[in-house]
Design an enzyme around this catalytic site. Sequence first.
Site, mmCIF file in Angstrom:
data_model
loop_
_atom_site.group_PDB
_atom_site.id
_atom_site.type_symbol
_atom_site.label_atom_id
_atom_site.label_comp_id
_atom_site.label_asym_id
_atom_site.label_seq_id
_atom_site.Cartn_x
_atom_site.Cartn_y
_atom_site.Cartn_z
ATOM 1 N N HIS A 49 9.932 40.852 29.381
ATOM 2 C CA HIS A 49 10.279 40.815 30.800
ATOM 3 C C HIS A 49 9.192 41.549 31.597
ATOM 4 O O HIS A 49 8.339 42.220 31.021
ATOM 5 C CB HIS A 49 11.651 41.466 31.044
ATOM 6 C CG HIS A 49 11.720 42.889 30.608
ATOM 7 N ND1 HIS A 49 12.284 43.300 29.433
ATOM 8 C CD2 HIS A 49 11.240 44.009 31.193
ATOM 9 C CE1 HIS A 49 12.167 44.588 29.306
ATOM 10 N NE2 HIS A 49 11.537 45.056 30.365
HETATM 11 C C1 T46 Z 1 11.091 48.182 29.636
HETATM 12 C C2 T46 Z 1 10.886 48.380 28.178
HETATM 13 C C3 T46 Z 1 9.660 49.188 27.869
HETATM 14 C C4 T46 Z 1 20.611 50.714 30.139
HETATM 15 O O1 T46 Z 1 21.851 50.692 30.210
HETATM 16 N N1 T46 Z 1 19.904 51.621 30.892
HETATM 17 C C5 T46 Z 1 18.540 51.678 30.829
HETATM 18 O O2 T46 Z 1 17.937 52.515 31.518
HETATM 19 C C6 T46 Z 1 17.843 50.763 29.956
HETATM 20 C C7 T46 Z 1 16.322 50.792 29.868
HETATM 21 C C8 T46 Z 1 18.570 49.879 29.225
HETATM 22 N N2 T46 Z 1 19.939 49.860 29.308
HETATM 23 C C9 T46 Z 1 20.687 48.922 28.475
HETATM 24 C C10 T46 Z 1 20.518 47.460 28.848
HETATM 25 C C11 T46 Z 1 20.663 46.741 27.526
HETATM 26 O O3 T46 Z 1 22.030 46.495 27.277
HETATM 27 O O4 T46 Z 1 20.204 49.025 27.128
HETATM 28 C C12 T46 Z 1 20.185 47.768 26.491
HETATM 29 C C13 T46 Z 1 18.788 47.455 25.936
HETATM 30 O O5 T46 Z 1 17.863 47.283 27.036
HETATM 31 P P1 T46 Z 1 16.713 46.169 27.014
HETATM 32 O O6 T46 Z 1 17.164 44.988 26.230
HETATM 33 O O7 T46 Z 1 16.290 45.926 28.436
HETATM 34 O O8 T46 Z 1 15.559 46.937 26.215
HETATM 35 P P2 T46 Z 1 14.038 46.522 26.009
HETATM 36 O O9 T46 Z 1 13.538 47.342 24.896
HETATM 37 O O10 T46 Z 1 13.863 45.053 25.906
HETATM 38 O O11 T46 Z 1 13.292 46.979 27.375
HETATM 39 C C14 T46 Z 1 13.281 48.337 27.773
HETATM 40 C C15 T46 Z 1 13.564 48.467 29.275
HETATM 41 O O12 T46 Z 1 14.779 47.798 29.587
HETATM 42 C C16 T46 Z 1 12.458 47.885 30.115
HETATM 43 O O13 T46 Z 1 12.619 48.281 31.465
HETATM 44 O O14 T46 Z 1 10.129 48.116 30.392
HETATM 45 O O15 T46 Z 1 12.019 48.933 27.492
#
Ligand code: T46
Length: 134
Positions: A49
């Site tokens: 993303h």
């Molecule tokens: C990014 C990369 C480097 C939350 O509830 N609060 C938060 O602050 C974050 C970051 C995530 N979440 C929840 C949302 C999802 O249910 O945690 C779960 C996993 O998040 P996500 O699938 O977005 O994780 P990544 O590793 O794909 O991405 C993350 C960050 O979301 C993103 O902003 O830049 O790490």
Amino acid sequence: MEIIKYTFSPHGDERGQLVAIEALKDLPFEFKRVYYIYDTKDGVRRGFHAHYDLEQILICVSGSCKIHLDNGFETQEVLLDKPYEGLYIANNMWREMYDFTKDAVLLVIASRPYDELDYIRNYDDFIKMVKENK
Ligand code: T46
């Protein structure tokens, strides 16, 4: 594509190392949130993303991982393997994180609170947006 890395100064002594990061002193922005990624399973690739507004610093405080960056025109692969080095990721940058070692802990310092509406999760939409904004 210019890769911006910050090198923080460890306060080392005979006990070991300590790194302190202060907003607007060690980093160019105020931060509102910190999160970290650990226990990443073998072969996993995360991210996929970009963000409309969010700026972040990624620090692999233990182990190592790689970051794929894509600004819509160029791509770069960046290795993070030093606990005192932070990779700056601006807004409008597609990112994927991969090759996590078993002991990897990826600490992220973010300029804004969590907001799902700030995510661009469709790659075609991302490309369209950056090309239109050029
Ligand atoms: C990014 C990369 C480097 C939350 O509830 N609060 C938060 O602050 C974050 C970051 C995530 N979440 C929840 C949302 C999802 O249910 O945690 C779960 C996993 O998040 P996500 O699938 O977005 O994780 P990544 O590793 O794909 O991405 C993350 C960050 O979301 C993103 O902003 O830049 O790490």
